[in-house]
Design a protein around this motif. Structure first.
Motif, PDB file in Angstrom:
ATOM      1  N   GLU B 251       0.826  -1.209   0.000  1.00 30.34           N
ATOM      2  CA  GLU B 251       0.000   0.000   0.000  1.00 30.34           C
ATOM      3  C   GLU B 251       0.865   1.266   0.000  1.00 30.34           C
ATOM      4  N   VAL B 252       1.873   1.273   0.849  1.00 29.55           N
ATOM      5  CA  VAL B 252       2.754   2.448   0.927  1.00 29.55           C
ATOM      6  C   VAL B 252       3.481   2.658  -0.394  1.00 29.55           C
ATOM      7  N   MET B 253       3.891   1.548  -1.030  1.00 31.13           N
ATOM      8  CA  MET B 253       4.610   1.658  -2.306  1.00 31.13           C
ATOM      9  C   MET B 253       3.688   2.241  -3.383  1.00 31.13           C
ATOM     10  N   VAL B 254       2.450   1.788  -3.431  1.00 28.28           N
ATOM     11  CA  VAL B 254       1.528   2.307  -4.451  1.00 28.28           C
ATOM     12  C   VAL B 254       1.296   3.796  -4.239  1.00 28.28           C
ATOM     13  N   VAL B 255       1.154   4.190  -2.978  1.00 28.38           N
ATOM     14  CA  VAL B 255       0.965   5.620  -2.703  1.00 28.38           C
ATOM     15  C   VAL B 255       2.201   6.399  -3.139  1.00 28.38           C
ATOM     16  N   ALA B 256       3.376   5.832  -2.886  1.00 25.78           N
ATOM     17  CA  ALA B 256       4.612   6.535  -3.225  1.00 25.78           C
ATOM     18  C   ALA B 256       4.816   6.608  -4.731  1.00 25.78           C
TER      19      ALA B 256
END
Lengths: 315, 291
Positions: B251-256
């Motif tokens: 999730e954090v990677m997709v947001v980034a």
């Protein structure tokens, strides 16, 4: 007795329609009645999937959203005639149902429920992220083409279609899949095909309801089609009884009007609503009507409902 | 370096998901029920922690303990009142009841706790640590540490205590466990208590980390944690931990890399992919030992 009841029902409906035609109802009440008709379509279409075919889907709002957005955009940008827009909304949602149903209907029970929830949410997030749908701001200014008569007419067509479908030989196949998938397969029923067909038709009618919804409220945004909307439809279905169209109609109309009358207790409305669901499941899990239809109740003894079975196995 | 930074952020978010996912997976392992209300128990835990700190001025660990106890009691109460009467009912009926309980908790929350978000009081002042360019806050460290300790404790409990052994037995075969003299009702109660307590810990940690709690905070994390449980293999405890961490990082990677508006779609994309490719999950073995 039966005849009297049917005549009373027909008389009531006729009176209602004459009343509407003569303008005896105010705008507000007409709006609620239109919403009730749309909710009946949604509940009956979910009944085809969950109640009659036994495939537990909790992502119905996603298909409603596809229909609503397709119809709204065709009205706003392409200026298609309303009847064509309605058909296009239904077709788009039906096609989506087919695409989603093919892979997911291999799953069963809880897993299927969660997968449909997932797809419902993905549809919403995609709508939220593509520019043509207006993103989170939604689509305003949709022409107000859904009046009570249109919604009522589509509702009647939907109910007749689903009733006849379920009572046809194809419908028997749906019921067979619900009752015992392995036995159905042994009897030569292509269970996958029937599950996908039921899912796709159900999705199509949800899209039709969504198209009506968009042209009734004149504004749609992704938040109108959240997981909560799916749950709302599910509650109506379960309250009426999985596998009873009569139940779907009664529960959808009832649960559309009830919150309107509970407005003065609006703080407690949703609490009561959810408590009702729990109490219902604990005391009468088969819903108000079980699997019975009005026609079964009128014949009293000897006849069961559609796909009558002694046990109340739901999955 | 930036990627490494995101990885740390993802792991702390993932620990939260893992803690919630454990409750889902344990309950599913025992009674084969998707406890939809689990996300809302997490909310109850967060509020219990909030009042413990804000009203009773407790410090971090006592507040965490209070939150875990309140949530455990809530979980047990839910099981007693709503799920136990339906033990013999069709699974769909229980699933719908669970959805009902979830809605009830959310709306009671709105009614009693007010819909406005509340900001969690500062339990300890924010401190930043710089490890050669990598920035880690003490709050992130608290999440990771508490998460790790609780997971180790849970592993110990399940694998090395008598009750844990009974839990594994009930999960493996409820009827056989009953015949062996295991009090199945008690084991189910314990399972709900432990799972709910873990969710409450996650709730308090989220309150400290994001500084903001509201009555509907449980919906999305609840669904995502469920996805994490499925991803790891539902019913498998280490699977829930792994699934939670993977979910958090993804999730954090997709947001980034893309945009924060897509973040909720990640969970469902993962869910559908895993259901279609390997429905037993990453660590799930068909017929394997499940709790």
């Amino acid at each position: 007795m039966a005849l009297v009841l049917i005549l009373a029902g027909v008389g009531l409906l006729t009176a209602l329609n004459i009343g509407v035609a003569l303008g005896r109802f105010d705008q507000y009440l007409l709006g609620v009645m239109t919403m009730a008709a749309i909710n009946v379509i949604l509940t009956a279409s979910l009944n085809l999937i969950n109640g009659f075919t036994g495939q537990f889907s909790i992502g119905h709002a996603g298909f409603m959203a596809i229909g609503a957005y397709t119809a709204a955009m065709l009205s706003l940008f392409a200026h298609w005639p309303f009847w064509l827009v309605l058909l296009a909304g239904a077709a788009a949602a039906g096609a989506a149902g087919l695409l989603i149903g093919l892979p997911t209907l291999r799953l069963r029970g809880d897993y299927l429920a969660i997968a449909t929830l997932g797809f419902g949410e993905i549809i919403r997030v995609v709508i939220l992220n593509i520019p043509v749908t207006g993103g989170p701001r939604g689509l305003p200014g949709i022409p107000n083409l859904t009046n009570f008569f249109v919604a009522e007419g589509v509702m009647v067509v939907t109910l007749v279609f689903i009733y006849n479908l379920v009572n046809s030989s194809h419908g028997r196949a749906f019921l067979a899949v619900r009752e015992d998938e392995i036995a159905a397969e042994t009897m030569g029923i292509n269970t996958t095909a029937y599950k996908v067909i039921a899912f796709s038709i159900g999705a199509g009618f949800a899209g039709l309801a969504g198209s009506l919804f968009a042209h009734h409220l004149m504004f749609i945004n992704p938040a109108s089609f959240s997981f909560m909307k799916s749950i709302e439809i599910l509650v109506m279905l379960v309250l009426g009884g999985l596998g009873s169209l009569t139940g779907s109609v009664v529960a959808a109309v009832g649960l559309t009007f009830l919150p309107e009358y509970l407005r003065q207790f609006s703080d407690y409305r949703m609490v009561l609503y959810s408590a009702l669901l729990i109490v219902m499941m604990l005391t009468r899990p088969q819903g108000l009507f079980g699997k019975k239809e009005l026609t079964d109740l009128l014949h009293f003894e000897g006849r069961g409902g559609l796909g009558h079975s002694r046990d109340q196995k739901l999955d | 370096m930036d990627l490494l930074q995101q990885l740390i952020n993802g792991l702390s978010l993932g620990s939260i998901y893992a803690l919630i996912a454990l409750g889902y997976t344990m309950v599913y392992g025992i009674v084969r029920l998707i406890n939809f209300a689990h996300g809302d128990v997490y909310m109850v835990g967060a509020y219990a922690g909030f009042f413990a700190v804000w009203h009773y001025h407790l410090s971090f660990f006592p507040a965490l303990g209070v939150a875990m106890m309140v949530a455990a009691a809530t979980g047990v109460l839910i099981e007693r009142l709503a799920y136990r009467p339906l033990r013999q009912a069709p699974r769909i009926a229980v699933l719908i009841t669970a959805i009902g309980v979830s809605l009830l908790l959310e709306n009671l929350g709105i009614l009693i706790l007010k819909p406005e978000p509340r900001s969690f009081p500062e339990v300890f002042p924010l401190a930043l640590y710089n490890f050669g360019g990598l920035i880690v806050t003490n709050r992130q460290m608290a999440i990771l540490a508490v998460g790790l300790v609780l997971m180790v404790l849970l592993q110990y409990f399940v694998n090395f205590t008598r009750t844990g052994k009974a839990m594994r037995a009930v999960s493996f075969d409820m009827e056989a466990a009953l015949l062996m003299g295991i009090n199945v009702d008690r084991i189910i109660t314990v399972t709900f208590a432990v799972g709910s307590a873990l969710a409450a810990a996650a709730g308090v940690l989220v309150g400290i980390f994001y500084n903001r709690i509201d009555p509907l905070m449980g919906i999305m994390p609840g669904i995502k944690a469920f996805v994490a449980a499925v991803l790891g293999g539902i019913g498998v405890i280490p699977g829930a931990m792994l699934g939670g961490l993977v979910m958090g990082v993804a999730e954090v990677m997709v947001v980034a890399l893309f945009s924060s508006t897509w973040k909720d779609a990640v969970a469902f994309a993962i869910l559908i992919f895993i259901l279609l490719v390997k429905p037993t999950g990453l660590l799930g073995r068909p017929g394997g030992e499940k709790v």
